[in-house]
Every structure is written in structure tokens, then in C-alpha cells.
Design an enzyme around this catalytic site. Structure first.
Site: not given
Ligand code: ADP
Ligand code: ZN
Length: 218
Positions: A13, A88, A128, A163, A174
Site C-alpha cells: 500500500k 481499516r 522491510r 520499524r 497485525r
Molecule cells: P501496516 O499497514 O504495515 O500495518 P501502517 O503504517 O499502515 O502499517 O500502520 C501501523 C500501525 O498504525 C497499525 O498496526 C495500527 O496500530 C496503526 N494504524 C494505522 N492506521 C490505522 C487505522 N486506520 N486504524 C487503526 N489503527 C491504525
């Protein structure tokens, strides 16, 4: 146009979102990046969300929705954006729908689902690394897309970082959280007739196919 990038963690993404953002001159908004910045700066919001992120859990809907809505009121995203990592949950999708209907009803909203098998995702995420310069944020894979010089970003020369939540245990959590919410979320966009799903095997090919779809929907 608002392009909503859906898909489990590690499906691309961020990588694909950044390419589309440059090609289409649309600002890329990543909720994960916003949250990590708040954690680094040790803000009130950062302190509130740190534990959720480290444990691979979702940040509560009300916090996420408030953060994104504030961002969507800024000038650079008035004509659209690439939303990466939001929504999400169906509650977030519903809130976004209502917010855009009120604030920007004429812009199209299209969701893109990136579909990658879980075992492939785990391999990708443990390999990553990301650029520590937030203006750049380039993403590398030590296995398949390594930087030219170890530990250094090809594009801007900054240090590459891993990360904290990109370890196998947190990735599994996740993924579990993603699969819990994704069925209803995908259904939501399918019912709004605005969902394009692909299995992105090869990056350039995936971007091309998404762009063709978006052109057809213009
Ligand atoms: P990835 O898609 O690799 O899990 P992101 O950088 O998009 O990584 O998100 C990292 C973390 O941030 C998620 O595991 C969650 O804890 C939080 N997060 C990000 N976007 C949202 C969202 N829309 N709703 C709830 N938590 C979120
Ligand atoms: Zn960089």
C-alpha cells in the site's frame, strides 16, 4: 479523486501509494506515518497510541477518525488524496463517506485492494526497511529490493531504519486484526461499486493496472 488503498500490512500500500501519488499529483496520506511521527515527537496523541501500534493492535476509531478528518481539511488535499492505511474498519469507512459527502461531494472515491498471501507478507515485512527521512519515506526490501549501499537510502542518502512493529510476532497479530475487519470493509466498498482488487505480483505491473482502472473510472 480520493484513492483508498486497502490490503493487509506489507501488501505494498505504501510503496504503490507513493508511486501513484507522484504520477497523479495527489498527496499521499499514511495514517501509520502520521502516528509514528506523533510517537517520535512524544506528543499527547503519540503517548495515547504508542502501545496499540507496538502490539499490532488498531488505534481506536474515534482517535483515528479525528486525526484523519483534521488532515483532510488542509489545503493540499482539497481535490483528493491517496489514503494509505485508512479506513481499516467499517466505522472508519462510514465516517469517511459522511465527511467527504459533506466537505467534498464532487470528488470520486475509489478503493484499491492489494491481495497478497500471508506467508509472503511475513517474509516481506521481516525484510522491510524504510528511509528515516520523513519527506522521503522510501521503502526497501533487503531480499528483493535492497538499497545500493547497505543502510543508506538510494534516493536521499538518509539512514534506513527498521520499524519497531515489523517483527514476526507483531506482524502475525497485525494480519489477524486485518483479517478480522477486512471482509466487512471490502464488502462496504463493493456495495458502493468502487472496489478494484488485484494480486500485485510485480510492482510496475500492479501500478500500470491500477492506473488503467482509474482512467476508466475518471
Ligand atoms: P501496516 O499497514 O504495515 O500495518 P501502517 O503504517 O499502515 O502499517 O500502520 C501501523 C500501525 O498504525 C497499525 O498496526 C495500527 O496500530 C496503526 N494504524 C494505522 N492506521 C490505522 C487505522 N486506520 N486504524 C487503526 N489503527 C491504525
Ligand atoms: Zn530517503
Amino acid at each position: 479523486m480520493y484513492i483508498i488503498m486497502l490490503g493487509a500490512p506489507g501488501t505494498g500500500k505504501g510503496t504503490i501509494g507513493k508511486i501513484l501519488s507522484e504520477d497523479m499529483k495527489l498527496t499521499h496520506i499514511s495514517t501509520g506515518d502520521i502516528f509514528r511521527e506523533q510517537i517520535n515527537k512524544k506528543t499527547e496523541l503519540g503517548k495515547k497510541i504508542e502501545n496499540y501500534i507496538e502490539n499490532g493492535l488498531l488505534v481506536p476509531d474515534d482517535v483515528v477518525i479525528e486525526t484523519v478528518e483534521a488532515r483532510l481539511l488542509e489545503d493540499d488535499v482539497k481535490n483528493g488524496a491517496i489514503l494509505d492505511g485508512f479506513p481499516r474498519t467499517v466505522a472508519q469507512a462510514q465516517a469517511l463517506k459522511e465527511f467527504l459527502s459533506e466537505n467534498n461531494p464532487n470528488q470520486k472515491r475509489i478503493a484499491i485492494e492489494l491481495n497478497v498471501p500471508d506467508d509472503e507478507i511475513i517474509k516481506r515485512i521481516v525484510n522491510r526497511v524504510t528511509c528515516s527521512n520523513k519527506e522521503c519515506g522510501a521503502i526497501y526490501n533487503l531480499d528483493t529490493r535492497p538499497p545500493k549501499v547497505a543502510g543508506i537510502c538510494d534516493i536521499c542518502g538518509s539512514e534506513l531504519r527498521k520499524r519497531k512493529d515489523d517483527n514476526e510476532e507483531t506482524v502475525r497479530k497485525r494480519l489477524e486484526v486485518y483479517h478480522l475487519n477486512s471482509k466487512d470493509l471490502l464488502e462496504f466498498y463493493k456495495n458502493n461499486n468502487a472496489l478494484y482488487s488485484i494480486c500485485p505480483k510485480q510492482l510496475e505491473e500492479a501500478v500500470k493496472s491500477i492506473k488503467e482502472y482509474l482512467n476508466r473510472r475518471k
